[in-house]
Design a protein around this motif. Structure first.
Motif, mmCIF file in Angstrom:
data_model
loop_
_atom_site.group_PDB
_atom_site.id
_atom_site.type_symbol
_atom_site.label_atom_id
_atom_site.label_comp_id
_atom_site.label_asym_id
_atom_site.label_seq_id
_atom_site.Cartn_x
_atom_site.Cartn_y
_atom_site.Cartn_z
ATOM 1 N N ARG A 1 10.099 -1.376 -3.431
ATOM 2 C CA ARG A 1 9.286 -0.172 -3.260
ATOM 3 C C ARG A 1 9.474 0.395 -1.874
ATOM 4 N N LYS A 2 9.380 1.627 -1.820
ATOM 5 C CA LYS A 2 9.478 2.284 -0.523
ATOM 6 C C LYS A 2 8.114 2.154 0.173
ATOM 7 N N LEU A 3 8.117 1.503 1.349
ATOM 8 C CA LEU A 3 6.867 1.307 2.092
ATOM 9 C C LEU A 3 6.455 2.614 2.761
ATOM 10 N N GLU A 4 5.220 2.922 2.563
ATOM 11 C CA GLU A 4 4.719 4.146 3.188
ATOM 12 C C GLU A 4 4.259 3.831 4.609
ATOM 13 N N GLU A 5 4.570 4.705 5.515
ATOM 14 C CA GLU A 5 4.118 4.573 6.902
ATOM 15 C C GLU A 5 2.623 4.814 6.951
ATOM 16 N N PRO A 6 1.912 3.972 7.676
ATOM 17 C CA PRO A 6 0.490 4.250 7.817
ATOM 18 C C PRO A 6 0.284 5.528 8.632
ATOM 19 N N GLU A 7 -0.661 6.285 8.249
ATOM 20 C CA GLU A 7 -0.916 7.576 8.882
ATOM 21 C C GLU A 7 -2.232 7.498 9.661
ATOM 22 N N ILE A 8 -2.189 7.935 10.885
ATOM 23 C CA ILE A 8 -3.407 7.939 11.710
ATOM 24 C C ILE A 8 -4.057 9.310 11.564
#
Length: 141
Positions: free
Chosen positions: A6-13
């Motif tokens: 799976r493509k890991l999503e970047e955490p968003e601040i």
């Protein structure tokens, strides 16, 4: 079995809640803080409102002008040194040690000029000192 990565999503601040909290803190500080400026020291000198003395002892009036000049019993002193002022005080008191020295200084006179009068009175042996004050009805300049 699914072995596909799976493509890991970047955490968003998210900055919006952070900005909201900062604005609330800023508003709280603005409302709770009092701002007072002390640009200069305001001094109101005391005013005398006493009865006049019926019997006046021997007095020497020393006036101190705003620029530091002295006058002893309305007679100007030639210089501004303590020695000259001491000599004038001795001459004006006539050698009496119970003479009262009344210091009348201008409101804008330097403190050192008044201290010089106190020192000259001590050197002349005059221990009874008082300061002149405005009467209650006089308006300060």
């Amino acid at each position: 079995m699914n072995f596909k990565r799976r493509k890991l999503e970047e955490p968003e601040i998210n900055l919006i809640p952070f900005i909201d909290v900062l604005l609330v803190v800023l508003i709280f500080l603005m409302l709770s803080t009092t701002y007072s400026r002390f640009t200069e020291l305001q001094i109101n000198l005391p005013a005398a409102d006493a009865e006049k003395l019926r019997e006046r002892p021997a007095e020497v009036l020393v006036a101190v002008a705003a620029d530091g000049r002295y006058a002893v019993n309305k007679k100007p002193v030639d210089g501004r040194s303590i020695e000259l002022l001491t000599a004038e005080l001795v001459a004006a008191s006539g050698g009496r040690s119970d003479t009262v020295v009344i210091i009348s200084a201008d409101a804008t006179a330097a403190h050192q000029a008044v201290v010089n009068v106190l020192d000259a009175a001590r050197r002349a042996g005059l221990a009874r000192l008082t300061f002149a004050a405005q009467s209650g009805g006089a308006a300060p300049r």
